[in-house]
Design a protein around this motif. Structure first.
Motif, PDB file in Angstrom:
ATOM      1  N   PRO A 166       0.834  -1.211   0.000  1.00  0.00           N
ATOM      2  CA  PRO A 166       0.000   0.000   0.000  1.00  0.00           C
ATOM      3  C   PRO A 166       0.865   1.257   0.000  1.00  0.00           C
ATOM      4  O   PRO A 166       1.867   1.334   0.701  1.00  0.00           O
ATOM      5  CB  PRO A 166      -0.802  -0.125   1.304  1.00  0.00           C
ATOM      6  N   ARG A 167       0.463   2.234  -0.795  1.00  0.00           N
ATOM      7  CA  ARG A 167       1.285   3.440  -0.952  1.00  0.00           C
ATOM      8  C   ARG A 167       1.500   4.177   0.366  1.00  0.00           C
ATOM      9  O   ARG A 167       2.548   4.750   0.604  1.00  0.00           O
ATOM     10  CB  ARG A 167       0.644   4.372  -1.976  1.00  0.00           C
ATOM     11  N   GLY A 168       0.493   4.170   1.239  1.00  0.00           N
ATOM     12  CA  GLY A 168       0.600   4.934   2.469  1.00  0.00           C
ATOM     13  C   GLY A 168       1.315   4.227   3.605  1.00  0.00           C
ATOM     14  O   GLY A 168       1.507   4.818   4.676  1.00  0.00           O
ATOM     15  N   LEU A 169       1.738   2.978   3.398  1.00  0.00           N
ATOM     16  CA  LEU A 169       2.339   2.211   4.492  1.00  0.00           C
ATOM     17  C   LEU A 169       3.788   2.586   4.731  1.00  0.00           C
ATOM     18  O   LEU A 169       4.258   2.586   5.866  1.00  0.00           O
ATOM     19  CB  LEU A 169       2.214   0.710   4.199  1.00  0.00           C
ATOM     20  N   GLY A 170       4.528   2.892   3.666  1.00  0.00           N
ATOM     21  CA  GLY A 170       5.935   3.256   3.815  1.00  0.00           C
ATOM     22  C   GLY A 170       6.851   2.071   4.002  1.00  0.00           C
ATOM     23  O   GLY A 170       7.830   2.142   4.750  1.00  0.00           O
ATOM     24  N   LEU A 171       6.553   0.960   3.317  1.00  0.00           N
ATOM     25  CA  LEU A 171       7.371  -0.245   3.420  1.00  0.00           C
ATOM     26  C   LEU A 171       7.683  -0.761   2.025  1.00  0.00           C
ATOM     27  O   LEU A 171       6.788  -0.944   1.204  1.00  0.00           O
ATOM     28  CB  LEU A 171       6.632  -1.334   4.217  1.00  0.00           C
ATOM     29  N   THR A 172       8.978  -0.988   1.773  1.00  0.00           N
ATOM     30  CA  THR A 172       9.414  -1.662   0.558  1.00  0.00           C
ATOM     31  C   THR A 172       9.807  -3.079   0.937  1.00  0.00           C
ATOM     32  O   THR A 172      10.716  -3.278   1.736  1.00  0.00           O
ATOM     33  CB  THR A 172      10.614  -0.935  -0.082  1.00  0.00           C
ATOM     34  N   GLY A 173       9.129  -4.075   0.365  1.00  0.00           N
ATOM     35  CA  GLY A 173       9.331  -5.458   0.769  1.00  0.00           C
ATOM     36  C   GLY A 173       8.133  -5.963   1.544  1.00  0.00           C
ATOM     37  O   GLY A 173       7.089  -5.311   1.608  1.00  0.00           O
ATOM     38  N   ARG A 174       8.302  -7.137   2.121  1.00  0.00           N
ATOM     39  CA  ARG A 174       7.202  -7.777   2.854  1.00  0.00           C
ATOM     40  C   ARG A 174       7.648  -8.171   4.248  1.00  0.00           C
ATOM     41  O   ARG A 174       8.758  -8.671   4.444  1.00  0.00           O
ATOM     42  CB  ARG A 174       6.727  -9.032   2.120  1.00  0.00           C
ATOM     43  N   LEU A 175       6.778  -7.936   5.218  1.00  0.00           N
ATOM     44  CA  LEU A 175       6.969  -8.417   6.580  1.00  0.00           C
ATOM     45  C   LEU A 175       5.897  -9.457   6.885  1.00  0.00           C
ATOM     46  O   LEU A 175       4.721  -9.248   6.597  1.00  0.00           O
ATOM     47  CB  LEU A 175       6.881  -7.283   7.597  1.00  0.00           C
ATOM     48  N   ASN A 176       6.321 -10.561   7.455  1.00  0.00           N
ATOM     49  CA  ASN A 176       5.402 -11.588   7.928  1.00  0.00           C
ATOM     50  C   ASN A 176       5.609 -11.780   9.416  1.00  0.00           C
ATOM     51  O   ASN A 176       6.724 -12.068   9.853  1.00  0.00           O
ATOM     52  CB  ASN A 176       5.625 -12.902   7.182  1.00  0.00           C
ATOM     53  N   ILE A 177       4.565 -11.582  10.192  1.00  0.00           N
ATOM     54  CA  ILE A 177       4.622 -11.778  11.639  1.00  0.00           C
ATOM     55  C   ILE A 177       3.877 -13.065  11.955  1.00  0.00           C
ATOM     56  O   ILE A 177       2.680 -13.186  11.726  1.00  0.00           O
ATOM     57  CB  ILE A 177       3.972 -10.597  12.402  1.00  0.00           C
ATOM     58  N   THR A 178       4.621 -14.069  12.430  1.00  0.00           N
ATOM     59  CA  THR A 178       4.045 -15.366  12.758  1.00  0.00           C
ATOM     60  C   THR A 178       4.019 -15.539  14.271  1.00  0.00           C
ATOM     61  O   THR A 178       5.055 -15.444  14.926  1.00  0.00           O
ATOM     62  CB  THR A 178       4.868 -16.501  12.130  1.00  0.00           C
ATOM     63  N   LEU A 179       2.836 -15.770  14.801  1.00  0.00           N
ATOM     64  CA  LEU A 179       2.642 -15.933  16.240  1.00  0.00           C
ATOM     65  C   LEU A 179       2.380 -17.391  16.557  1.00  0.00           C
ATOM     66  O   LEU A 179       1.583 -18.054  15.880  1.00  0.00           O
ATOM     67  CB  LEU A 179       1.462 -15.073  16.718  1.00  0.00           C
ATOM     68  N   ARG A 180       3.062 -17.893  17.595  1.00  0.00           N
ATOM     69  CA  ARG A 180       2.956 -19.302  17.947  1.00  0.00           C
ATOM     70  C   ARG A 180       2.860 -19.467  19.468  1.00  0.00           C
ATOM     71  O   ARG A 180       3.278 -18.587  20.228  1.00  0.00           O
ATOM     72  CB  ARG A 180       4.197 -20.071  17.464  1.00  0.00           C
ATOM     73  N   VAL A 181       2.330 -20.605  19.883  1.00  0.00           N
ATOM     74  CA  VAL A 181       2.349 -21.021  21.283  1.00  0.00           C
ATOM     75  C   VAL A 181       3.393 -22.112  21.406  1.00  0.00           C
ATOM     76  O   VAL A 181       3.266 -23.179  20.787  1.00  0.00           O
ATOM     77  CB  VAL A 181       0.969 -21.519  21.739  1.00  0.00           C
ATOM     78  N   GLY A 182       4.424 -21.866  22.191  1.00  0.00           N
ATOM     79  CA  GLY A 182       5.529 -22.820  22.262  1.00  0.00           C
ATOM     80  C   GLY A 182       5.194 -24.084  23.040  1.00  0.00           C
ATOM     81  O   GLY A 182       5.529 -25.189  22.628  1.00  0.00           O
ATOM     82  N   GLY A 183       4.540 -23.917  24.199  1.00  0.00           N
ATOM     83  CA  GLY A 183       4.309 -25.059  25.071  1.00  0.00           C
ATOM     84  C   GLY A 183       5.594 -25.671  25.579  1.00  0.00           C
ATOM     85  O   GLY A 183       5.672 -26.858  25.890  1.00  0.00           O
TER      86      GLY A 183
END
Length: 235
Positions: free
Chosen positions: A216-233
């Motif tokens: 998106p033009r208004g985000l100000g990010l070149t590239g991709r970020l992936n945030i992966t959330l996990r439960v370790g246990g």
């Protein structure tokens, strides 16, 4: 995407795997991006992950809560600067639970369709009362890829939550049986949510392609970020 004829809808990709388009609004995306930039700074900041065979992942990574390295977890950046890993923020853990509810439960995204999973509620069900305590943040440049793999270093069966920011990617989602076919390619755009648990918790998945210049033009990010959330246990 601007000018799209039909809105994208929540989709059951495989048993237990749900794609929720546009789950993060523009404001929430900007807030999450600012947090990722802070987490990426040293100590225990963004680093290149090297595999035991001597190769290097093209997506760079920073961890919260526990530090992932091939193939385990530690409390320090053992394959980085050796510093203690940054803590998992309570608000990010809460976002994980909110994401699971959006994917599996009735709510703002609409009622569940036949065959969709339900939000775990009983004490014996995977994901019930899960406290998301690990985050892996991967940064993808234009030429970055991620091979087919399983998220199998955790002891908890709670669903994995994946959030996308920036450039669109092709997300390849397979089965627990192996890296090859059958699989399904899903386009993940900035703000999209993908949750996989239950029968698909150990499904192979990867990113064969990033589409540069699609953020998106208004985000100000070149590239991709992936945030992966996990439960370790993991105790």
């Amino acid at each position: 995407m601007d000018g799209e004829l039909f809105p994208r809808e929540r989709t059951l990709i495989a048993p237990g795997a749900v794609h929720v388009p546009d789950w993060l609004g523009p404001g929430r995306q900007r807030e999450l991006l600012a947090a990722c930039r802070a987490w990426a700074r040293p100590p225990a900041g963004l680093r290149t992950v090297h595999t035991p065979g001597g190769g290097a992942m093209t997506a760079r990574q920073v961890c919260l809560g526990l530090h992932w390295y091939p193939y385990g977890y530690a409390r320090t950046a053992v394959d980085g600067d050796g510093e203690p890993v940054k803590p998992m923020p309570p608000w990010l853990a809460a976002l994980g639970r909110e994401a699971v509810a959006a994917a599996y439960g009735d709510g703002p995204q609409g009622p569940r369709q036949p065959g969709e999973p339900h939000l775990p509620s009983g004490p014996g069900e995977p994901g019930a009362g899960a406290a998301y305590d690990i985050a892996l943040i991967n940064f993808y440049g234009a030429d970055s890829r991620m091979g087919m793999h399983r998220d199998s270093d955790e002891k908890s069966a709670a669903p994995v939550v994946s959030l996308s920011l920036g450039d669109t990617c092709v997300f390849r989602f397979g089965t627990p049986a192996g890296r090859g076919r059958p699989y399904r390619d899903v386009e993940l755009r900035s703000g999209d949510l993908f949750v996989f648990g239950g029968p698909s918790r150990l499904a192979y998945h990867g990113v064969p392609k990033v589409l540069p210049g699609t953020a998106p033009r208004g985000l100000g990010l070149t590239g991709r970020l992936n945030i992966t959330l996990r439960v370790g246990g993991l105790g």
